[in-house]
Design an enzyme around this catalytic site. Structure first.
Site, short mmCIF file in Angstrom:
data_model
loop_
_atom_site.label_atom_id
_atom_site.label_comp_id
_atom_site.label_asym_id
_atom_site.label_seq_id
_atom_site.Cartn_x
_atom_site.Cartn_y
_atom_site.Cartn_z
N LYS B 99 -55.15 41.56 23.66
CA LYS B 99 -53.95 41.86 24.44
C LYS B 99 -52.76 41.87 23.49
CE LYS B 99 -50.64 39.93 27.66
NZ LYS B 99 -50.32 38.94 28.70
N GLY B 160 -43.61 34.90 33.78
CA GLY B 160 -43.35 33.55 34.28
C GLY B 160 -42.29 33.46 35.36
N ALA B 186 -47.97 40.07 34.51
CA ALA B 186 -46.74 39.28 34.60
C ALA B 186 -45.92 39.60 35.84
CB ALA B 186 -45.86 39.46 33.38
N GLY B 187 -45.35 38.57 36.40
CA GLY B 187 -44.40 38.72 37.49
C GLY B 187 -44.93 38.37 38.87
N ASN B 208 -50.84 34.22 35.00
CA ASN B 208 -51.03 32.86 34.51
C ASN B 208 -50.21 31.87 35.32
OD1 ASN B 208 -51.25 31.47 31.12
ND2 ASN B 208 -51.12 30.38 33.03
N THR B 209 -48.89 32.03 35.25
CA THR B 209 -47.99 31.04 35.84
C THR B 209 -48.16 30.90 37.36
OG1 THR B 209 -46.44 31.72 34.13
CG2 THR B 209 -45.60 30.26 35.82
#
Lengths: 67, 256
Positions: B99, B160, B186-187, B208-209
């Site tokens: 990535k 994040g 993301a997001g 992830n977050t």
């Protein structure tokens, strides 16, 4: 005595040594890491042949959690 | 009927890719990844702590033979750093799938697209399979596909942030134009947003977050697992058209 920089830290060793000897001394399992020797990536298959000399710079990395 | 995700010629049954950062400990990481159903996990490449050898390592909890490790370049602000990191990652793990993310600034973590394109070209030339984090601009996405990236991964919102998909139109246009998998990377903040990404036609979602910072990460991982599957099925089903006025579901004939 040789001075080697590993991951930014200055370390001393009694004499030149191979990368696999160095990893053993540092208690690091060699199949879990990759090494840059003076900014050149060292193939794992050559760890036993590559000698660390005075003034060398090493980066030893592994995988950690990340996104 | 199989509906597998195919990235760089390899098939995956899960369309959720999860990060392994920000968890309380490796045990929680492992349980969350298992609950998510993910088969690909992103990982970072960092210096070994040489003053504290023998510490537990991620590979002791997530077996690289069971999960596809996707090394990232998080924290890299130049193409050179990103290329250097991934060369090391390839040597550490022996995998070509990576990535690429080249960040533009600390505050937004938006991608630096010119650096990203340059780094992608070098990596592809060196035989890497590059999944690329990018902005939600269809033109940039096409450029990345044309130079040979194996998956295009536009951000839904800043990394994040958990803001959800800010530009669904941009994501949809990227999906329509692409001949390689498109992932929202993301997001995403909660399950409905993961489903939304899939309903827009994305091939998968990377997060992830949203999982790691939930109060109960393992349960949220399970929610995301369901959401991605639900969103995919909804997309493939073809949603009903929207109408301005009501349309009764019960027949009018036979009313008393």
């Amino acid at each position: 005595m040789i001075n080697v920089t590993i991951n930014g830290d200055a370390l001393k060793f009694e004499s030149t040594l191979s990368l696999d000897e160095l990893l053993m001394k540092l208690d690091i399992e060699q199949d879990k890491v990759a090494i840059e020797h003076n900014r050149e990536i060292v193939p794992k298959s050559t760890f036993h042949r590559v000698q660390v000399a005075d003034g060398d710079n090493l980066e030893i990395v592994h995988f950690i959690g990340g996104g | 009927m199989t509906d597998n995700l195919i990235i760089a010629g390899k098939e995956y049954s899960s369309r959720l890719i999860v990060g392994t950062g920000k968890y309380k400990d490796f045990e929680e990481t492992k349980r969350a990844v298992e609950a998510s159903g993910a088969e690909i996990v992103t990982v970072a490449v960092r210096r070994v702590n040489i003053s504290k050898p023998g510490q537990p390592m991620l590979v002791d909890y997530l077996d690289p033979k069971k999960y596809t490790y996707l090394p990232n370049t998080a924290g890299c602000f130049t193409g050179d750093d990103a290329v250097r990191t991934l060369r090391l990652a390839r040597e550490a793990g022996g995998w070509d799938l990576v990535k690429l993310e080249v960040l533009g600034d600390q505050k937004t973590l938006y991608p630096n697209m010119p650096e990203t394109v340059d780094a992608a070209k070098i990596l592809i030339k060196e035989g890497f399979q590059v999944m690329v984090y990018c902005n939600d601009d269809p033109i940039q996405a096409k450029i990345l596909e044309d130079i040979g990236c194996c998956a295009i991964m536009p951000l839904g919102a800043p990394i994040g942030s958990g803001l959800g998909i800010q530009n669904p139109v941009g994501i949809r246009i990227i999906v329509e134009n692409a001949n390689v998998p498109v992932l929202v990377d993301a997001g995403v903040g909660t399950a409905s947003e993961a489903a939304q990404a899939m309903e827009l036609g994305c091939d998968a979602v990377l997060m992830n977050t949203a999982i790691a910072e939930a109060k109960d990460p393992v349960r949220m991982a399970r929610a995301m697992n369901y959401a991605v599957k639900a969103g995919r099925d909804a997309y493939l089903s073809g949603r009903m058209p929207k109408k301005l006025y009501a349309d009764p579901s019960s027949p009018l004939a036979g009313l008393i």
